[in-house]
Design a protein around this motif. Structure first.
Motif, short mmCIF file in Angstrom:
data_model
loop_
_atom_site.label_atom_id
_atom_site.label_comp_id
_atom_site.label_asym_id
_atom_site.label_seq_id
_atom_site.Cartn_x
_atom_site.Cartn_y
_atom_site.Cartn_z
N PHE A 1 4.93 -2.19 -6.45
CA PHE A 1 3.63 -2.62 -5.94
C PHE A 1 3.23 -3.96 -6.56
O PHE A 1 2.78 -4.88 -5.87
CB PHE A 1 2.57 -1.56 -6.23
CG PHE A 1 1.17 -2.09 -6.12
CD1 PHE A 1 0.59 -2.29 -4.86
CD2 PHE A 1 0.45 -2.43 -7.24
CE1 PHE A 1 -0.68 -2.82 -4.75
CE2 PHE A 1 -0.83 -2.95 -7.14
CZ PHE A 1 -1.39 -3.16 -5.89
N ARG A 2 3.37 -4.06 -7.89
CA ARG A 2 2.96 -5.28 -8.59
C ARG A 2 3.71 -6.50 -8.07
O ARG A 2 3.13 -7.59 -7.92
CB ARG A 2 3.24 -5.13 -10.10
CG ARG A 2 2.17 -4.36 -10.82
CD ARG A 2 0.91 -5.22 -10.95
NE ARG A 2 -0.24 -4.40 -11.32
CZ ARG A 2 -1.47 -4.66 -10.90
NH1 ARG A 2 -1.74 -5.69 -10.13
NH2 ARG A 2 -2.46 -3.88 -11.26
N TYR B 1 0.84 -1.21 0.00
CA TYR B 1 0.00 0.00 0.00
C TYR B 1 0.87 1.26 0.00
O TYR B 1 0.52 2.26 -0.62
CB TYR B 1 -0.98 0.01 1.17
CG TYR B 1 -2.04 1.08 0.96
CD1 TYR B 1 -2.96 0.96 -0.07
CD2 TYR B 1 -2.06 2.24 1.73
CE1 TYR B 1 -3.89 1.95 -0.32
CE2 TYR B 1 -2.98 3.24 1.50
CZ TYR B 1 -3.90 3.10 0.46
OH TYR B 1 -4.81 4.10 0.21
N ALA C 1 7.16 7.55 -10.26
CA ALA C 1 5.84 7.00 -9.93
C ALA C 1 5.66 5.62 -10.55
O ALA C 1 5.22 4.67 -9.89
CB ALA C 1 4.73 7.96 -10.40
N ALA C 2 6.01 5.50 -11.83
CA ALA C 2 5.84 4.22 -12.52
C ALA C 2 6.72 3.14 -11.89
O ALA C 2 6.31 1.98 -11.80
CB ALA C 2 6.16 4.39 -14.01
N ASP D 1 -5.65 -7.04 -1.48
CA ASP D 1 -6.55 -6.03 -0.92
C ASP D 1 -6.73 -6.23 0.59
O ASP D 1 -6.72 -5.27 1.36
CB ASP D 1 -7.93 -6.10 -1.59
CG ASP D 1 -7.93 -5.45 -2.96
OD1 ASP D 1 -6.85 -5.37 -3.57
OD2 ASP D 1 -9.01 -5.03 -3.42
N LEU E 1 1.73 1.85 -3.57
CA LEU E 1 0.57 2.34 -4.33
C LEU E 1 0.32 3.82 -4.03
O LEU E 1 0.06 4.62 -4.94
CB LEU E 1 -0.66 1.49 -4.00
CG LEU E 1 -1.88 1.59 -4.91
CD1 LEU E 1 -1.53 1.31 -6.36
CD2 LEU E 1 -2.98 0.64 -4.44
N THR E 2 0.42 4.20 -2.76
CA THR E 2 0.22 5.62 -2.43
C THR E 2 1.40 6.46 -2.93
O THR E 2 1.22 7.62 -3.29
CB THR E 2 0.05 5.84 -0.92
OG1 THR E 2 1.18 5.32 -0.24
CG2 THR E 2 -1.20 5.19 -0.39
N LEU F 1 5.03 1.80 -8.91
CA LEU F 1 3.93 0.91 -9.27
C LEU F 1 4.45 -0.49 -9.63
O LEU F 1 3.82 -1.50 -9.30
CB LEU F 1 3.14 1.49 -10.44
CG LEU F 1 1.82 0.78 -10.68
CD1 LEU F 1 0.83 1.07 -9.57
CD2 LEU F 1 1.24 1.17 -12.03
N PHE G 1 2.97 5.92 -5.68
CA PHE G 1 2.63 6.16 -7.09
C PHE G 1 1.69 7.36 -7.21
O PHE G 1 1.94 8.28 -7.99
CB PHE G 1 1.96 4.91 -7.68
CG PHE G 1 1.29 5.16 -9.00
CD1 PHE G 1 2.02 5.18 -10.18
CD2 PHE G 1 -0.07 5.43 -9.06
CE1 PHE G 1 1.42 5.47 -11.39
CE2 PHE G 1 -0.69 5.70 -10.27
CZ PHE G 1 0.06 5.72 -11.44
#
Lengths: 223, 223
Positions: free
Chosen positions: A61-62, A25, A54-55, A76, A28-29, A58, A31
């Motif tokens: 995150f993935r 998370y 940013a990318a 989630d 993600l934030t 991400l 990003f």
């Protein structure tokens, strides 16, 4: 993903899931924050540079979400407990201009990286490899340092304001981390084990604060 | 990048630079828009999916900017004439919720892709390869179609509002395109040559509008 599955009977699995959840998370934030702050760039090249950062977040995150799925956990669900404190951190530290955005990106990534390194000693090998990999500098730190130092050279009065801003970022980060710590015992135990320093959280915060001061020096700011 | 350099004496170079400039700035603003709209997602998975689309657009931006650099052109200079019309388009079409954001992403990408395909016939081989590659569907369209159709099934009254929204998007896109066309003669000539249809702009707009109607059908909306 071909990472081995963690032993589900391991007492640490809940803590590892917590760790991956908060990291995921956080990315993600990060990003969101960087994509938004990119709009404040004075040049299109600067805007594209922050968008690249940013990318990259991400992509991290993935990978973290992929590891959670490998462990049989819905990303989630794993992220849910950390939405409120991380959103609160970002809401209370909205940069008011491009330089504040850069300092936040640099300082925030630095604190996160220190934290992950502290914890990595307690992780299973697959998770540790992933965490250290996600931490590896994407080469953007140099861009930020250059931009901030140039701005200070052009207008030395900027330094005081940004130093104050960096102190506020660290204060808000510690305050939200304490909020998380209050009801995530397993995560705290993992953290203390991982750091290999049984004198615990006090010493850890001391190390994080010292590393933060070093980063401010790199930016040309006093801690 | 190992793409061959375009012949600088070619009369079309200015038009190609314009084309790459408008595409590049379009991708950069698409990144911004998608990153921002991702925040409206009802689930973290939806938020991550839209963020992925944003990151894909940024990758396209990097490639287009790289081609400009290969041609000896500063990407910032090439993008500059298109900042005002593209920003105006986005400012006048801010989605008010998640579904409007999805429809905008789908319809906007679709119109852009049609436009690029029309123009590709007039391009040198290296630029054409890059443009067609950048256009290739990143697999996200399916995600959007599924989300929008599910929302309409759950609440059929949504369809009328979204159809109106899609019409407004097309109207604003045409209006900004006309603004660009008014002072970019070379780009218009390239476009008419590229489409291979000498009856010109009128027929082109007709084709773009028909393709737009097909996309609305795919979403379950009437044109």
């Amino acid at each position: 993903m071909d990472l081995p599955r963690a032993d589900p009977s391991s007492p640490d699995l809940a803590a590892v899931v917590d760790l991956l959840g908060v990291l995921a998370y956080g990315e993600l934030t990060a990003f969101d924050r960087l994509a938004l702050d990119a709009r404040m760039a004075p040049t299109l090249a600067g805007r594209a540079a922050l968008a690249d950062m940013a990318a990259a977040e991400l992509g991290h995150f993935r990978r973290l979400a992929g590891r959670l799925i490998d462990l049989g956990v819905d990303p989630d669900e794993a992220m849910r407990p950390f939405i409120a404190p991380l959103d609160a951190f970002h809401d209370s530290t909205r940069p008011s201009d491009w330089l504040e955005g850069l300092v936040k990106a640099y300082v925030g990534d630095g604190i996160a990286a220190d934290f992950y390194r502290e914890i990595s000693g307690a992780l299973d090998e697959a998770t540790r490899g992933l965490v250290l990999d996600v931490l590896s500098d994407t080469g953007h730190a140099e861009f930020v340092v250059h931009q901030v130092r140039s701005a200070i050279t052009a207008d030395p009065s900027v330094a005081g304001r940004l130093a104050l801003w960096a102190r506020r970022l660290m204060g808000e980060a510690i305050s939200q981390a304490q909020r998380v710590a209050a009801d995530r015992d397993a995560l705290i135990i993992l953290l203390v084990q991982g750091s290999g320093d049984l004198s615990g959280i006090g010493a850890l915060i001391k190390r994080l604060t010292a590393a933060h001061a070093d980063r401010l020096s790199a930016l040309g700011l006093s801690a």
